[in-house]
Scaffold this motif. Structure first.
Motif, PDB file in Angstrom:
ATOM      1  N   ILE A 152       0.714  -1.192   0.054  1.00  0.00           N
ATOM      2  CA  ILE A 152      -0.037  -0.189   0.190  1.00  0.00           C
ATOM      3  C   ILE A 152       0.785   1.141  -0.057  1.00  0.00           C
ATOM      4  N   LEU A 153       2.018   1.131   0.734  1.00  0.00           N
ATOM      5  CA  LEU A 153       2.783   2.074   0.771  1.00  0.00           C
ATOM      6  C   LEU A 153       3.464   2.678  -0.580  1.00  0.00           C
ATOM      7  N   ALA A 154       3.811   1.846  -1.412  1.00  0.00           N
ATOM      8  CA  ALA A 154       4.246   1.886  -2.628  1.00  0.00           C
ATOM      9  C   ALA A 154       3.209   2.658  -3.497  1.00  0.00           C
ATOM     10  N   ASP A 155       2.225   2.027  -3.603  1.00  0.00           N
ATOM     11  CA  ASP A 155       1.046   2.665  -4.096  1.00  0.00           C
ATOM     12  C   ASP A 155       0.861   4.334  -3.651  1.00  0.00           C
ATOM     13  N   VAL A 156       1.008   4.462  -2.395  1.00  0.00           N
ATOM     14  CA  VAL A 156       0.717   5.913  -1.949  1.00  0.00           C
ATOM     15  C   VAL A 156       1.860   6.799  -2.434  1.00  0.00           C
ATOM     16  N   VAL A 157       2.946   6.290  -2.340  1.00  0.00           N
ATOM     17  CA  VAL A 157       4.138   7.205  -2.863  1.00  0.00           C
ATOM     18  C   VAL A 157       3.897   7.375  -4.450  1.00  0.00           C
ATOM     19  N   ALA A 158       3.670   6.500  -5.048  1.00  0.00           N
ATOM     20  CA  ALA A 158       3.706   6.547  -6.440  1.00  0.00           C
ATOM     21  C   ALA A 158       2.729   7.457  -6.820  1.00  0.00           C
ATOM     22  N   GLY A 159       1.467   7.321  -5.905  1.00  0.00           N
ATOM     23  CA  GLY A 159       0.437   8.487  -6.371  1.00  0.00           C
ATOM     24  C   GLY A 159       0.412   9.667  -5.746  1.00  0.00           C
ATOM     25  N   GLY A 160       1.435   9.935  -4.872  1.00  0.00           N
ATOM     26  CA  GLY A 160       1.415  11.283  -3.943  1.00  0.00           C
ATOM     27  C   GLY A 160       0.463  11.329  -3.164  1.00  0.00           C
ATOM     28  N   VAL A 161      -0.231  10.312  -2.602  1.00  0.00           N
ATOM     29  CA  VAL A 161      -1.397  10.305  -1.799  1.00  0.00           C
ATOM     30  C   VAL A 161      -1.135  10.894  -0.362  1.00  0.00           C
ATOM     31  N   PRO A 162      -1.907  11.826   0.142  1.00  0.00           N
ATOM     32  CA  PRO A 162      -1.487  12.381   1.437  1.00  0.00           C
ATOM     33  C   PRO A 162      -1.703  11.284   2.474  1.00  0.00           C
ATOM     34  N   PHE A 163      -1.371  12.007   3.733  1.00  0.00           N
ATOM     35  CA  PHE A 163      -1.529  10.843   4.840  1.00  0.00           C
ATOM     36  C   PHE A 163      -2.876  10.235   5.367  1.00  0.00           C
ATOM     37  N   GLY A 164      -3.635  11.343   5.379  1.00  0.00           N
ATOM     38  CA  GLY A 164      -5.047  10.891   5.786  1.00  0.00           C
ATOM     39  C   GLY A 164      -5.843   9.775   4.940  1.00  0.00           C
TER      40      GLY A 164
END
Length: 300
Positions: free
Chosen positions: A224-236
């Motif tokens: 999930i972290l890899a997707d978050v980083v790749a997509g520039g997803v905010p923390f919340g």
């Protein structure tokens, strides 16, 4: 059998029950949190967002004592990189929380820097990198805070590197530590946030051991972290996706972190904080029970 980690004091926090705000209809009532954290086998708790638990010291003392609990720390949010103009407003908030923390017999105040990106709306509030002047404001402001909190309340501040704040990555954490006085400012190392931002908790403990004053235990799901980083997803939104996961299914491995902390030779709190806002009210207790069992298997 694991070695006994006899210098590590394990606890949990409202965060592990999906509590991020003083008052929110999606959160469990504070009475239920206290009942369940005791039932799960924890001795220590944090205050969480100021106003979630009762703020009258006599009442709170009674409520935690009859459940066999003790308070390890309070938490404050600060934006000291903005300079002296925000000091009075900051101190008004800090003083409230510090007074309750002191009254509960705790010795630590966890200090979280302000977010540069809104964790609900994802709005960019400020640049993610500080200027040299802002770094100076941040470090001097934290030293002043550490001095004032100790002088007035007898508490030690521990600054919490946090995703979507200006103290997040290994580079920023090391710069912050190298720029602040260890007599006044130390670190609350949150293993999940540090991994979220690419850092290695064991390496940080081994390199800056004398600056580690407190631990928050959590893990991240690497996929999930890899997707978050790749997509520039905010923390919340990342938390809502489940980026912070139940141990021992994520990273970093908590056994080696706790062993490195034990080797420091000082007593340390290790407070479980599995970010789960929002979550179903029946979800936290079984996770808390399993997490406590897992930490016992590590020797803590």
């Amino acid at each position: 059998m694991p070695h006994a980690l006899d210098r590590i004091r394990v606890g949990s926090a409202p965060d592990s029950w999906g509590v991020w705000f003083p008052d929110d209809p999606q959160q469990v009532p504070w009475e239920r949190f206290l009942d369940e954290v005791a039932e799960a086998g924890y001795d220590w708790i944090e205050l969480g967002p100021y106003g979630y638990l009762p703020t009258d010291p006599a009442r709170l003392t009674e409520e935690v004592a009859r459940r066999g609990l003790k308070v390890s720390a309070g938490t404050v949010f600060t934006g000291l990189h903005r300079g002296p103009a925000v000091w009075d407003e900051t101190w008004a908030h800090v003083g409230q929380v510090a007074a309750l923390t002191q009254a509960m017999g705790a010795r630590h105040l966890v200090v979280i820097p302000s977010f540069w990106r809104d964790d609900k709306t994802a709005e960019i509030l400020e640049p993610p990198e500080l200027t040299a002047e802002q770094w100076a404001h941040l470090t001097k402001g934290m030293e002043r805070l550490g001095h004032e909190v100790r002088e007035r309340y007898g508490l030690d501040i521990v600054v919490h590197p946090h995703a979507d704040t200006h103290i997040d990555t290994e580079e920023h954490v090391e710069r912050f530590l190298d720029s602040t006085d260890s007599e006044l400012v130390n670190l609350c190392l949150d293993t999940g946030h540090y991994a979220y931002c690419g850092g290695d908790s064991v390496k940080l403990i081994e390199t800056y051991g004398e600056r580690i004053g407190y631990l928050h235990l959590k893990q991240v799901d690497p996929d999930i972290l890899a997707d978050v980083v790749a997509g520039g997803v905010p923390f919340g939104p990342a938390v809502r996706r489940g980026v912070m996961c139940e141990p021992p299914s994520g990273v970093p491995e908590l056994g080696p972190v706790l062993e490195a902390a034990q080797r420091l030779g000082v007593e340390l709190f290790a407070i479980v904080e599995q970010d789960m806002y929002p979550c179903e009210p029946d979800k936290p207790l079984p996770i808390a029970v399993r997490t406590r069992r897992f930490l016992r298997s590590c020797g803590a």
